[in-house]
Design a protein around this motif. Structure first.
Motif, mmCIF file in Angstrom:
data_model
loop_
_atom_site.group_PDB
_atom_site.id
_atom_site.type_symbol
_atom_site.label_atom_id
_atom_site.label_comp_id
_atom_site.label_asym_id
_atom_site.label_seq_id
_atom_site.Cartn_x
_atom_site.Cartn_y
_atom_site.Cartn_z
ATOM 1 N N GLU A 96 6.878 5.326 -2.752
ATOM 2 C CA GLU A 96 7.292 4.321 -1.777
ATOM 3 C C GLU A 96 6.132 3.992 -0.845
ATOM 4 N N THR A 97 6.380 3.072 0.067
ATOM 5 C CA THR A 97 5.306 2.567 0.914
ATOM 6 C C THR A 97 4.754 3.655 1.835
ATOM 7 N N GLY A 98 3.486 3.500 2.199
ATOM 8 C CA GLY A 98 2.834 4.457 3.071
ATOM 9 C C GLY A 98 3.002 4.115 4.540
ATOM 10 N N ARG A 99 2.121 4.695 5.380
ATOM 11 C CA ARG A 99 2.189 4.460 6.826
ATOM 12 C C ARG A 99 2.076 2.962 7.130
ATOM 13 N N SER A 100 2.907 2.505 8.057
ATOM 14 C CA SER A 100 2.909 1.072 8.340
ATOM 15 C C SER A 100 3.249 0.821 9.803
ATOM 16 N N VAL A 101 2.510 -0.083 10.418
ATOM 17 C CA VAL A 101 2.817 -0.553 11.769
ATOM 18 C C VAL A 101 3.578 -1.874 11.638
ATOM 19 N N LYS A 102 4.725 -1.947 12.315
ATOM 20 C CA LYS A 102 5.547 -3.151 12.267
ATOM 21 C C LYS A 102 5.678 -3.730 13.669
ATOM 22 N N VAL A 103 5.588 -5.027 13.750
ATOM 23 C CA VAL A 103 5.758 -5.738 15.023
ATOM 24 C C VAL A 103 6.871 -6.769 14.839
ATOM 25 N N HIS A 104 7.846 -6.677 15.728
ATOM 26 C CA HIS A 104 9.009 -7.573 15.656
ATOM 27 C C HIS A 104 9.162 -8.254 17.004
ATOM 28 N N TYR A 105 9.081 -9.572 16.998
ATOM 29 C CA TYR A 105 9.228 -10.334 18.250
ATOM 30 C C TYR A 105 10.303 -11.395 18.063
ATOM 31 N N LYS A 106 11.156 -11.527 19.082
ATOM 32 C CA LYS A 106 12.190 -12.551 19.021
ATOM 33 C C LYS A 106 12.441 -13.076 20.433
ATOM 34 N N GLN A 142 0.841 -1.191 0.000
ATOM 35 C CA GLN A 142 0.000 0.000 0.000
ATOM 36 C C GLN A 142 0.880 1.246 0.000
ATOM 37 N N THR A 143 0.531 2.195 -0.870
ATOM 38 C CA THR A 143 1.239 3.472 -0.905
ATOM 39 C C THR A 143 0.233 4.580 -0.577
ATOM 40 N N PRO A 144 0.696 5.785 -0.338
ATOM 41 C CA PRO A 144 -0.252 6.866 -0.021
ATOM 42 C C PRO A 144 -1.271 7.156 -1.111
ATOM 43 N N ILE A 145 -1.008 6.698 -2.347
ATOM 44 C CA ILE A 145 -1.975 6.968 -3.415
ATOM 45 C C ILE A 145 -2.649 5.698 -3.911
ATOM 46 N N GLY A 146 -2.460 4.614 -3.209
ATOM 47 C CA GLY A 146 -3.152 3.399 -3.612
ATOM 48 C C GLY A 146 -2.285 2.160 -3.534
ATOM 49 N N ARG A 147 -2.858 1.058 -3.993
ATOM 50 C CA ARG A 147 -2.180 -0.236 -3.922
ATOM 51 C C ARG A 147 -1.244 -0.416 -5.111
ATOM 52 N N LEU A 148 -0.050 -0.905 -4.830
ATOM 53 C CA LEU A 148 0.913 -1.192 -5.889
ATOM 54 C C LEU A 148 0.688 -2.642 -6.315
ATOM 55 N N VAL A 149 0.011 -2.803 -7.446
ATOM 56 C CA VAL A 149 -0.455 -4.119 -7.882
ATOM 57 C C VAL A 149 0.723 -4.994 -8.295
ATOM 58 N N ASN A 150 0.567 -6.275 -8.038
ATOM 59 C CA ASN A 150 1.533 -7.319 -8.394
ATOM 60 C C ASN A 150 2.859 -7.147 -7.649
ATOM 61 N N THR A 151 2.782 -6.968 -6.325
ATOM 62 C CA THR A 151 4.003 -6.877 -5.518
ATOM 63 C C THR A 151 4.008 -7.856 -4.341
ATOM 64 N N PRO A 152 3.308 -8.986 -4.412
ATOM 65 C CA PRO A 152 3.388 -9.939 -3.290
ATOM 66 C C PRO A 152 4.727 -10.668 -3.299
ATOM 67 N N ILE A 153 5.071 -11.220 -2.136
ATOM 68 C CA ILE A 153 6.325 -11.984 -1.988
ATOM 69 C C ILE A 153 6.015 -13.253 -1.202
ATOM 70 N N ASN A 154 6.562 -14.344 -1.649
ATOM 71 C CA ASN A 154 6.476 -15.601 -0.902
ATOM 72 C C ASN A 154 7.866 -16.232 -0.908
ATOM 73 N N THR A 155 8.453 -16.347 0.289
ATOM 74 C CA THR A 155 9.847 -16.799 0.372
ATOM 75 C C THR A 155 10.002 -17.845 1.468
ATOM 76 N N ARG A 156 10.757 -18.903 1.164
ATOM 77 C CA ARG A 156 11.110 -19.927 2.151
ATOM 78 C C ARG A 156 12.626 -20.086 2.146
ATOM 79 N N THR A 157 13.199 -20.182 3.325
ATOM 80 C CA THR A 157 14.631 -20.469 3.418
ATOM 81 C C THR A 157 14.852 -21.575 4.448
ATOM 82 N N HIS A 158 15.823 -22.423 4.186
ATOM 83 C CA HIS A 158 16.194 -23.495 5.110
ATOM 84 C C HIS A 158 17.706 -23.635 5.084
ATOM 85 N N THR A 159 18.292 -23.747 6.262
ATOM 86 C CA THR A 159 19.743 -23.888 6.358
ATOM 87 C C THR A 159 20.063 -24.971 7.377
#
Length: 770
Positions: free
Chosen positions: A756-766, A322-339
């Motif tokens: 660029e991206t608009g207002r965003s709430v981020k939650v980080h837990y570790k 989401q940007t301040p002027i609307g949704r930026l279409v076709n920007t999803p991400i799906n990622t898996r990592t294993h080490t």
């Protein structure tokens, strides 16, 4: 996995009907991987955890701990640790780590280091496992003999300078963590972001990008195609990283021939160098509202008899941004990592190996001039096998021998909205490295001789007509530190041999079959002198040569996701540059200031430039690789100020001016002037802070390049840590782009259509457990 790795290359030819088979085969292999490999890995982890718990019953217990700077949260080396006011004790290593073997009982540990206040801790050792001890020390005014202080400082000022300008670790790393490595490091001094949507973001250092900025994991280069095009993602997930560091100065030449760019090293310890005494690790989660995305991650280090095992897994899923002027279409991400890593550490060193899987799918938005109307989807699969060993000697000269070997398999598809493949990239890459660490001039491990080799086999499919090409390379490097009359010196030299062997396809023109061989020489020297007890100054002089990449030499055809028609230049010469940098560093307890200026001259700066022409078959703008005379002038500053025991201020500033000296035009995609400030208030219960980013407009643009307006964005955050005997919980909630400001990154290829991206709430837990 090995079946897919050996999937026959003949299906890679353009126009082949094998692409549907490849997609079906990859789908089946992913199902197999999720169904069997992950279950087997989980079973192994449960087994080793149980095994380690049963086997821990020694009469003496091993106490392990780490010592940090209270303000910077950086580890402190050479801290003397005394046991019960006795002479018995130990000293922290270069990672701030110490180990003591103790019988059951109650002990008092005292921590000493010049420049820090005394810290004492009482611990109880019982039948139960002793938790890892974390100790923070507060910097104090030095009240000591002057000669002693100078001697102590002279051994660490280069490291202090580098850590002040390019290291992220501890809480600071968690606080700045974001979607990609580039987003995480974007506010570091001299760093900007090149992007083409949220997924394919890559760091730019001092206006230099591509192959001039190398990304390493645990010292070894991450081999992918992120340096070759703006639409290619960096195949690295930084969530479980211990430390991110920007390597500067002559030390760069131990890793790459480009001495004026930078090396970003991500420290993960995926092959453990030390034998852990207990199970430790972390479990974490991350989410942000701007893309309704989340990430889950887990990492663990386990002792398995004499072996050490490391395992890590992450999963990320995001939707359109989401940007301040609307949704930026076709920007999803799906990622898996294993080490999965396993090592056999001893007092004399270690030997180990690891396997790393990175699998991601993401979209590139469309809808702008030259772009596909519905965007493009990318699918990247990368698998890496690492082998590593280090042996330490008691000999007077030869201190250690370190060896690395890496095999990388990389496969990358770019799909049109109809599902047909537009571009395909596949390579196998083999890298090896041997380092001899020596003691010279009464100093320890101050001289490093390195030998390296590489084999890269690149093939392309779809409608990309770049010929399949083999690259063979080798390097010889020497790095040396020494002190002459109270002046510290770092010096390095590197020779690189590279041979390119293209194999023209039926659609390639004959000229593309020209093989090329390069001999590149690079060298750098940097003296540093203590002007006063608090002020140091120095300079860095370098001469670099970088051989062109396969893409810069032989590209020929449309690149679907980049929305360009790319043309290489087989006549390119090695990129040669001279660099000069002056820096000053003022450091005293509670105050840290760095100022540097640099001047880099290129005889042949290689860059793909928009020619202003259109390929009429695909209606794409033509970008042609060319070498031009170029000049980079820049200034950087860093200020860290602790106003009192709880309030800290920090300010970074950077500016670079790039010029095409052949045509007297600005170079394309130069970062504008930027200042980033932050303030932090640390209360024993809660840490809160705010950030502000001020960026000037960029009016100095190349022909066929648009200017960008300046902007200011703000953010706030709060952090709460909860410690127990065996766990540490860290929770960070932040609000980015507080005012939902519409702004555009000058280095974004899609800035003309979306901000660029608009207002965003981020939650980080570790949660760390030990």
């Amino acid at each position: 996995m090995w079946i897919f790795a050996r999937f026959p290359f003949p299906c890679m030819s353009e126009g082949s009907n094998c692409f549907a088979l490849i997609r079906s085969f990859r789908h089946r292999m992913r199902v197999f991987y999720r169904r069997y490999v992950l279950r087997f890995t989980a079973f192994i982890l449960v087994f080793v955890v149980c095994f380690s718990a049963i086997s821990a019953s020694d009469e003496t217990r091993l106490l392990e701990g780490y010592v940090f700077d209270h303000k910077t949260q950086r580890t402190i080396d050479n801290v003397d640790i005394i046991l019960d006011d006795d002479a018995v004790g130990t000293t922290t290593d270069d990672r701030g780590r110490f180990v003591l073997r103790l019988s059951q009982g109650v002990y008092r540990l005292s921590f000493f280091r010049v420049g820090y206040g005394l810290v004492s801790r009482e611990i109880r050792v019982s039948d139960e496992k002793v938790p890892i001890l974390y100790v923070e020390m507060i910097a104090r005014e030095i009240v000591a003999d002057t000669i002693e202080v100078v001697a102590q400082s002279a051994e660490t000022r280069f490291e202090e300078l580098y850590e002040a300008t390019g290291v992220l670790s501890g809480d600071e790393l968690q606080k700045k963590y974001s979607l990609t490595l580039a987003e995480t490091m974007k506010n570091e001094i001299g760093v900007a972001i090149r992007s083409m949507g949220p997924a394919p973001a890559r760091p730019v250092i001092r206006g230099l990008s591509g192959d001039r900025v190398q990304i390493n994991i645990d010292g070894m280069e991450t081999r992918d195609l992120s340096a070759t095009s703006a639409d290619h993602a960096v195949t690295l997930e930084p969530f479980n990283s211990e430390r991110l560091e920007i390597i500067r100065g002559p030390r760069i030449l131990l890793h790459t021939a480009s001495a004026i760019g930078g090396v970003i090293n991500v420290v993960k310890q995926k092959i453990p160098e030390y034998h852990p005494q207990r199970v430790s690790g972390s479990v974490g989660a991350y989410g942000e509202t701007v893309n309704r995305g989340y990430l889950s991650a887990a990492g663990i280090t386990v002792p398995v008899g004499p072996l050490a095992l490391y395992a890590e897994t992450t999963y990320r899923n995001t939707r359109d941004v989401q940007t301040p002027i609307g949704r930026l279409v076709n920007t999803p991400i799906n990622t898996r990592t294993h080490t999965l890593g396993l090592s056999y550490p001893t007092d004399r060193g270690y030997i180990g190996a690891s396997f790393d899987q990175f699998d991601t799918q993401y979209g590139i938005p469309g809808g702008f001039i030259g772009g596909h109307p519905n965007g493009v989807d990318l699918d990247i699969d990368r698998r890496v096998f690492d082998g590593r060993a280090a042996f330490h000697f008691d000999r007077q000269v030869l201190s250690s021998v370190e060896m690395d070997f890496t095999r990388t398999f990389y496969h990358h598809f770019e799909y049109e909205s109809s599902g047909s493949i537009g571009s395909e990239f596949l390579f196998h890459d083999y890298r090896g490295d041997l380092k001899l660490l020596m003691n010279t001039q009464d100093q320890t491990r101050n001289t490093v001789l390195s030998l390296g080799f590489g084999h890269h086999n690149l093939k392309l499919g779809g409608f990309v007509f770049t010929p399949p090409t083999r690259e063979q390379c080798a390097s010889l490097g020497l790095y040396h530190e020494f002190i002459y009359r109270d002046i510290e010196f770092q010096a390095a030299a590197r020779y690189t041999y590279a041979d390119f062997d293209p194999r023209p396809t039926t659609r390639s023109i004959a000229a593309l079959g020209v093989g090329r061989t390069f001999h590149a020489w690079s060298a750098a020297i940097s003296p540093l002198v203590n002007i006063t007890d608090q002020l140091t100054g120095g300079f860095n002089f370098s001469r670099s040569q970088r051989e062109p990449t396969i893409e810069e030499l032989y590209n020929d055809g449309p690149h679907l996701a980049a929305y360009t028609f790319e043309v290489g230049n087989v006549n390119l010469e090695a990129e040669t540059s001279l660099g000069f940098e002056v820096f000053f560093h003022y450091l005293q307890p509670g105050f840290d200031f760095v100022l540097s200026g640099y001047w880099n001259e290129f005889d042949t700066y290689i860059a793909p430039r928009n020619t202003g022409e259109i390929n009429f078959a695909q209606l794409l703008p033509i970008y042609a690789a060319d070498g031009v005379a170029a000049r980079f002038l820049g200034l950087e500053m860093h200020l860290g100020w602790r106003l009192n025991t709880r309030l800290n201020l920090e300010l970074n500033g950077s500016y670079v001016r790039g010029e095409n000296r052949d045509e007297h035009l600005p170079l394309p995609e130069m970062p504008p002037l930027k200042f980033v400030g932050s303030t932090t208030y640390q209360h024993p219960y809660l840490t809160v802070g705010g950030t502000a980013e001020f960026v000037a407009g960029q009016e100095r643009v190349d022909i066929f390049e648009d200017s960008t307006d300046g902007y200011a964005v703000f953010g706030v955050y709060a952090q709460r840590d909860i410690n127990t005997n065996h766990t540490r919980h860290s929770i960070i909630i932040s609000l980015d782009n507080l005012l939902d400001t519409e702004y555009r990154n000058h280095l974004s290829r899609i800035r003309s259509v979306m901000p660029e991206t608009g207002r965003s709430v981020k939650v980080h837990y570790k949660m760390f457990f030990f």
